[in-house]
Scaffold this motif. Sequence first.
Motif, short mmCIF file in Angstrom:
data_model
loop_
_atom_site.label_atom_id
_atom_site.label_comp_id
_atom_site.label_asym_id
_atom_site.label_seq_id
_atom_site.Cartn_x
_atom_site.Cartn_y
_atom_site.Cartn_z
N ARG A 298 10.90 -15.85 -16.61
CA ARG A 298 10.40 -15.00 -15.67
C ARG A 298 9.83 -13.66 -16.57
N GLU A 299 10.77 -13.07 -17.17
CA GLU A 299 10.46 -11.89 -17.78
C GLU A 299 9.41 -11.90 -18.75
N THR A 300 9.46 -13.21 -19.53
CA THR A 300 8.39 -13.36 -20.44
C THR A 300 6.93 -13.30 -19.83
N LEU A 301 6.94 -13.95 -18.58
CA LEU A 301 5.73 -14.24 -17.76
C LEU A 301 5.44 -12.54 -17.48
N LYS A 302 6.24 -11.79 -16.74
CA LYS A 302 5.81 -10.67 -16.49
C LYS A 302 5.13 -9.72 -17.60
N ALA A 303 5.73 -10.30 -18.73
CA ALA A 303 5.08 -9.18 -20.07
C ALA A 303 3.87 -9.99 -20.67
N SER A 304 3.41 -10.88 -20.04
CA SER A 304 2.21 -11.61 -20.60
C SER A 304 0.93 -11.11 -20.08
N ARG A 305 0.02 -10.86 -20.74
CA ARG A 305 -1.28 -10.38 -20.61
C ARG A 305 -2.13 -11.49 -19.79
N TYR A 306 -2.04 -12.71 -20.16
CA TYR A 306 -3.04 -13.61 -19.59
C TYR A 306 -2.30 -14.88 -19.16
N VAL A 307 -2.43 -15.17 -18.07
CA VAL A 307 -1.55 -16.38 -17.03
C VAL A 307 -2.44 -17.46 -16.50
N GLN A 308 -2.19 -18.61 -16.46
CA GLN A 308 -2.92 -19.51 -15.62
C GLN A 308 -2.17 -19.76 -14.52
N ALA A 309 -2.68 -20.21 -13.43
CA ALA A 309 -1.77 -20.51 -12.10
C ALA A 309 -2.42 -21.53 -11.14
N ASP A 310 -1.54 -22.12 -10.59
CA ASP A 310 -1.86 -23.12 -9.64
C ASP A 310 -0.63 -23.23 -8.70
N GLU A 311 -0.74 -24.10 -7.61
CA GLU A 311 0.30 -24.47 -6.75
C GLU A 311 -0.05 -25.96 -6.45
N THR A 312 1.23 -26.38 -5.82
CA THR A 312 0.96 -27.84 -5.67
C THR A 312 2.05 -28.22 -4.18
N PRO A 313 1.84 -28.80 -3.52
CA PRO A 313 2.89 -29.19 -2.19
C PRO A 313 4.23 -29.66 -2.67
N HIS A 314 5.30 -29.13 -2.01
CA HIS A 314 6.54 -29.66 -2.30
C HIS A 314 7.50 -29.70 -0.98
N LYS A 315 7.62 -31.12 -0.51
CA LYS A 315 8.42 -31.05 0.67
C LYS A 315 9.68 -30.91 0.94
N VAL A 316 10.24 -30.36 1.88
CA VAL A 316 11.79 -30.14 1.73
C VAL A 316 12.25 -30.59 3.41
N LEU A 317 13.48 -31.20 3.06
CA LEU A 317 13.97 -31.86 4.23
C LEU A 317 14.46 -30.95 5.20
N GLU A 318 14.93 -29.63 4.89
CA GLU A 318 15.36 -28.56 5.57
C GLU A 318 14.24 -28.04 6.53
N SER A 319 14.25 -28.33 7.76
CA SER A 319 13.01 -27.69 8.55
C SER A 319 13.26 -27.17 9.87
N GLU A 320 12.68 -26.33 10.23
CA GLU A 320 13.08 -25.68 11.67
C GLU A 320 12.89 -26.69 12.83
N LYS A 321 11.43 -27.89 12.43
CA LYS A 321 11.33 -28.82 13.63
C LYS A 321 12.01 -30.11 13.17
N PRO A 322 13.18 -30.17 13.89
CA PRO A 322 13.76 -31.64 13.76
C PRO A 322 12.74 -32.89 13.90
N GLY A 323 13.28 -33.68 12.60
CA GLY A 323 12.34 -34.91 12.52
C GLY A 323 11.25 -34.79 11.63
N SER A 324 11.06 -33.48 11.04
CA SER A 324 9.92 -33.51 10.37
C SER A 324 10.36 -32.70 9.08
N LEU A 325 9.38 -32.65 8.10
CA LEU A 325 9.77 -32.06 6.60
C LEU A 325 8.99 -30.79 6.60
N HIS A 326 9.59 -29.95 6.09
CA HIS A 326 8.93 -28.30 5.70
C HIS A 326 8.07 -28.48 4.50
N GLN A 327 6.70 -28.10 4.70
CA GLN A 327 5.78 -28.04 3.75
C GLN A 327 5.91 -26.74 2.81
#
Length: 567
Positions: A298-327
């Motif tokens: 992470r410190e190497t990332l902070k010191a980098s001048r040029y970074v490529q970024a993206d995001e992707t969904p990851h479901k989690v069983l721990e959710s505030e709504k019972p019976g559903s997955l957290h996105q």
Amino acid sequence: MKKDQIQTLPPLSVTLSLEEYQGLLDRLRLSEQKDLEYVQKILENEQTIRAKEQEILDKKQEILAKEQEIYEKKQEAFESKLELIEAQEEIDRLRWKLLCLNRFCWGSSSEKRRLPLDPSQLSICFVQSPQNVNIEQEKQKEQKEIEKDKEYSRFRKSFKEKKISHARKPIPSELPRISKILEPSVDLSGAIRMGEEVTERYAVQPRKLYVEQLVRPRYKLPDGSIVIAPLPSMAYPRSNASESALTHIAVSKYADHLPLNRQIEIFSREGVHLSASTVSNWMTAAAQCIEPIYNELRETLKASRYVQADETPHKVLESEKPGSLHQGYMWVFYLPHCKSPYIEYHPGRSSSALGTLLSGKTEIVQSDGYAVYDVFDKLEGKMHLCCWAHVRRKFVEAESYDPPSARYVLDEIGKLYAVEDEIRKKELTNAQATNLRKENAYPIIKGLEVWTTENLLKTPPDSPLDKAIRYMYTRFEQLSHYVNDAELAIDNNAVERAIRPITLSRKNCLFSGSHDAAHTAAIFFSLLGACKENNVNPTRWLMDCLTRVQNCDPKNYKELLPHNWKK
């Protein structure tokens, strides 16, 4: 009676004779009769005028009725034409979806431009109908082939060049050899050995599951004190999991995408019965053990001048709504200078996930068109780049909707990538690569900008081509900055390549049990992904780190990063 006639009458005080008075009355009657006739004519004229006005009104009413009828017919024609246009648009949209589905099921997933299809071959997607094939031409071709076969002579000297088959790669010399000597079944008495023939084949020995015993003898010294060797540093003290077991399970799950429940079944076939909670705790302990290396990344990332970024969904069983997955979301950042991905888990997709980049020295961030990254254009000294691969993907999707327009843009984008291929093949320096981009790539981008401006309002709204054009039109500034710096890439395919392990794991593991488990997954995905990008054996690296990190000086954590690691 008229006014001039009244004025000629004598005054009433004058005495008139009977004849004069009678004459006067006659004149008065005559005058009144004329007046009545005049009034009658006026009334008749008015009646005639009113009749004509009524006739005109009736004709106007008829004209208005006809105009109303014409207007209604025009309205009906317009509505029917509008329905036809909407129906045609719906047909085009459905045809586009069908072609996209055929391409998804049967076509190539690559977005590269390829040679045109051979017209003599049928399409597997049924784009070309079999009736379009000329049967007579096919018969003539077959007849020519038969005649060529008849003209064959076994005495001719000229032959076609034989295809040389690909040579088999030799078996690596570092693999251990176990020799098996096969003697002939005949009597060998008096025989002389003239040599041997060796045939090598790959062989696999089933995995060995064994128990490592740490035996520590206890001694009593002459002075009466008792000594015993201390236990070595362990990745997970007070547990029955060694570093090799933790490494095997972690690499199988996060690099080979084998879920824990399947690994538990494999262990049970060997007679070792483990609970899911126990193995999960093992993975948490292993992640905590190598987390200092993750923090160094992470410190190497902070010191980098040029970074490529993206995001992707990851479901989690721990959710505030019972019976559903957290996105949740895995935010993937790629460091081109050291070929290492850094992944963070965040419960949401808001701009708060960019805190790591904003708190460091990162100046240039390259991503897709997600609006969250536009914050880098608003900060002084920072810049946001966009990706040409995402633009190309939009026009590939629109190619089946409007082939001529989409293919023009795809051909132009192909020229941009041809410039990058030339830079890579000739191994140009940064200055030479920048000059080549400015000379060859920048005019192509300007031409695309002019074409987009001309066609922006000509395409049907909300059509695939309209979406592709607007996606490119609103990002031309971010798409063109890469030509000024050879260190910048034309796209962020590297970060999308780093997302693939997460996608494969999502198909097999479906979700993480909690937010902490998702953070554990981010640690392993980051470091094992860096091993893959730098051609480092993940098993050897993780085994070495679990053994050394406990006694390692924090100043030397940087040496344990996969791109710096030396066994």
